[in-house]
Write an enzyme that holds these catalytic residues in place. Structure first.
Site, short mmCIF file in Angstrom:
data_model
loop_
_atom_site.label_atom_id
_atom_site.label_comp_id
_atom_site.label_asym_id
_atom_site.label_seq_id
_atom_site.Cartn_x
_atom_site.Cartn_y
_atom_site.Cartn_z
N ASP A 22 2.46 -0.75 -10.44
CA ASP A 22 3.77 -0.81 -9.77
C ASP A 22 4.15 -2.29 -9.84
O ASP A 22 3.93 -3.05 -8.91
CB ASP A 22 3.62 -0.31 -8.33
N CYS B 277 10.80 -0.97 -9.74
CA CYS B 277 11.99 -0.51 -9.00
C CYS B 277 13.17 -1.34 -9.50
O CYS B 277 13.90 -1.93 -8.71
CB CYS B 277 11.80 -0.58 -7.50
N ARG C 253 -0.52 -9.68 1.44
CA ARG C 253 0.10 -8.34 1.24
C ARG C 253 -0.93 -7.25 1.48
O ARG C 253 -0.65 -6.25 2.15
CB ARG C 253 0.65 -8.21 -0.18
N GLY D 283 0.76 -1.24 0.00
CA GLY D 283 0.00 0.00 0.00
C GLY D 283 0.79 1.30 0.00
O GLY D 283 0.20 2.38 0.13
N GLY D 284 2.10 1.23 -0.16
CA GLY D 284 2.92 2.45 -0.11
C GLY D 284 2.47 3.50 -1.13
O GLY D 284 2.27 4.67 -0.79
N LYS D 285 2.28 3.08 -2.38
CA LYS D 285 1.88 4.04 -3.43
C LYS D 285 0.42 4.43 -3.26
O LYS D 285 0.05 5.58 -3.51
CB LYS D 285 2.08 3.45 -4.84
C1 LIG Z 1 6.33 -4.05 -6.48
S1 LIG Z 1 5.11 -4.80 -5.57
C2 LIG Z 1 4.01 -3.48 -5.25
C3 LIG Z 1 4.46 -2.59 -4.11
C4 LIG Z 1 3.40 -1.60 -3.69
N1 LIG Z 1 2.87 -0.84 -4.80
C5 LIG Z 1 3.89 -0.65 -2.62
O1 LIG Z 1 4.13 0.54 -2.90
O2 LIG Z 1 4.03 -1.10 -1.46
C6 LIG Z 1 4.24 -5.72 -6.78
C7 LIG Z 1 2.93 -6.32 -6.32
O3 LIG Z 1 2.28 -6.89 -7.47
C8 LIG Z 1 1.48 -7.94 -7.01
N2 LIG Z 1 1.08 -8.75 -8.17
C9 LIG Z 1 1.70 -9.78 -8.77
N3 LIG Z 1 1.00 -10.24 -9.82
C10 LIG Z 1 -0.09 -9.46 -9.92
C11 LIG Z 1 -1.22 -9.43 -10.80
N4 LIG Z 1 -1.33 -10.28 -11.80
N5 LIG Z 1 -2.18 -8.50 -10.60
C12 LIG Z 1 -2.07 -7.60 -9.56
N6 LIG Z 1 -1.03 -7.59 -8.69
C13 LIG Z 1 -0.06 -8.50 -8.86
C14 LIG Z 1 2.36 -8.64 -5.98
O4 LIG Z 1 1.58 -9.41 -5.09
C15 LIG Z 1 3.05 -7.45 -5.31
O5 LIG Z 1 2.37 -7.08 -4.14
#
Ligand SMILES: C[S@@+](CC[C@H](N)C(=O)[O-])C[C@H]1O[C@@H](n2cnc3c(N)ncnc32)[C@H](O)[C@@H]1O
Length: 418
Positions: free
Chosen positions: A293, A346, A251, A226-228
């Site tokens: 993200d 990132c 998550r 949830g950061g963004k």
């Molecule tokens: C880089 S992290 C996101 C970090 C988050 N935006 C933050 O600021 O804390 C990527 C996220 O994409 C999710 N993810 C993976 N495959 C996905 C999909 N097909 N649809 C939606 N989310 C997905 C993962 O569970 C993970 O939490």
């Protein structure tokens, strides 16, 4: 602890926390020093392992003394290493790094070293990944403005018993504070009250690229912890509808206390399926802005997570590219005519960054790339290195911009928002 970390089953910071839970007698200072030494070993692992081939003891013991000596001057003498170990550490520290091949000098696995060597100024980038990163905070503007938060943070730091802490405004993000040192921020009232969140400056700027407005419908498609989402919600002043999607229920569950702390009431967390999710389908063509993200190698965060270079692989990079392309397809469906799609990672690797965007745009002529320069207020050029390339895509690097490595591209669907 090193043995546990080298299984590469869990992130290093989790292994360190686990170790400290098992060794509760260790004081704050000991913990900080041990953690610093362990992270130094992870940063320099390839080089230290090579040196340890001529070491006077077992591999992990040699690694530990290298890490301790690098982070605590004279550690091998003051902490009682035997004479052969002290001499060996000294000899290792005198090796001319220029005599070492790139991948050993900067401690990189071959597959990653090859990719970094193909980028501009590879030595500078690889060296920046050997440093630790400052902690950046984002001020929740629903609760405070940056100036007043900065004043309060400085007061907290002055009251602290340890010296050397400081805080200043971040150079590019107008809601960011950069800390010098690692004070115990999680225990501050400002943090518990949701006034401050830990977030790298590059990530803070991502919200500027999405630029959500009051009353809009916005989707954070990979919301994770949830950061963004929090940054977007604050920009929307808690109005409109902000969906926090993720395929991972744990998550999103971790994000919920953060959402509650923030005081934002416009966030709707939803666990979705990776493909063919009904709720995603129902939002087809509805969202003003969609942020992806994307799950990625995370290699832009090596300053904070040096173990990632040992836990990631070229195979995992291939797998992630398939996942990223799929997410781009799914998420783009939700963007309404004239709406905005922002793809970010990132990572510093072209395969999961510009290559994904170029491929998507080739097969989706209804989307065009927007020049990010027009969206970012601050001048993002450091030492002649602009963060925005000729096509308008954003690339931050730790060596050039002092942020984590980070990529973003902003696209717009044809049509008018009205
Ligand atoms: C880089 S992290 C996101 C970090 C988050 N935006 C933050 O600021 O804390 C990527 C996220 O994409 C999710 N993810 C993976 N495959 C996905 C999909 N097909 N649809 C939606 N989310 C997905 C993962 O569970 C993970 O939490």
């Amino acid at each position: 602890m090193l043995e546990d970390i080298f299984q590469w089953r869990h992130p290093a910071d989790q292994c360190v926390s686990y170790y400290f839970r098992q060794h509760r007698h260790l004081g704050g200072r000991d913990r900080a020093e041990i953690a610093q030494a362990v992270f130094d070993v992870l940063r320099h692992l390839r080089r230290y392992r090579r040196d340890a081939q001529s070491g006077p003891g077992p591999l992990n013991l040699c690694l530990a003394w290298r890490g301790l000596s690098a982070t605590l001057p004279d550690a091998s003498q003051t902490l009682g290493a035997d004479a052969p170990m002290q001499e060996w550490v000294k000899r290792c520290e005198q090796i001319d790094e220029q005599s070492l091949p790139f991948e050993v000098r900067f401690s990189l696995p071959d597959w990653l070293a090859q990719r970094i060597q193909a980028m501009p100024e590879p030595d500078s980038l690889a060296r920046s990944f050997l440093r630790s990163a400052a902690i950046d905070l984002r001020v929740n503007t629903v609760k405070a403005d940056r100036d007043s938060a900065l004043t309060q943070v400085r007061e907290m730091l002055t009251q602290s018993s340890r010296h050397g802490f400081d805080a200043k405004a971040t150079p590019y993000s107008d809601v960011g504070i950069r800390l010098k040192g690692h004070p115990p921020i999680q225990r501050w009232a400002l943090f518990e009250q949701g006034v401050l969140e830990v977030q790298d400056e590059g990530s803070q700027l991502l919200a500027k690229l999405v630029d959500p407005k009051r009353q809009e419908m916005v989707i954070d498609f990979c919301a994770g912890a949830g950061g963004k989402t929090l940054a977007l919600g604050a920009m929307m002043r808690s109005t409109g509808r902000l969906y926090a999607f993720d395929v991972s229920a744990p998550r999103l569950a971790r994000a919920k206390p953060r959402f509650a702390r923030s005081g934002l009431s416009n966030i709707h967390p939803v666990v979705i399926r990776p493909e063919g999710d009904d709720r995603v389908r129902r939002l087809a063509g509805k969202a003003h802005r969609v942020l992806i993200d994307a799950p990625c190698t995370g290699l832009g965060t090596l300053r904070r997570n040096p173990d990632l270079k040992w836990r990631q692989s070229a195979d995992e990079l291939d797998r992630l590219q398939i996942e990223q392309a799929l997410i781009l397809e799914q998420a783009s469906i939700c963007v309404r005519p004239g709406g905005r799609l922002v793809y970010a990672t990132c990572s510093v690797l072209a395969e999961e960054n510009e290559a994904q965007v170029v491929r998507f745009l080739e097969s989706h002529p209804e989307f065009t790339l927007i020049d990010a320069r027009a969206l970012l207020a601050a001048e993002l050029t450091e030492g002649g290195h602009s963060a925005v390339d000729d096509q308008g895509m954003v690339r931050f690097r730790p060596d050039w911009h002092g942020t984590d490595g980070f990529f973003a591209a902003v696209m717009q669907r044809q049509g008018s928002l009205a």
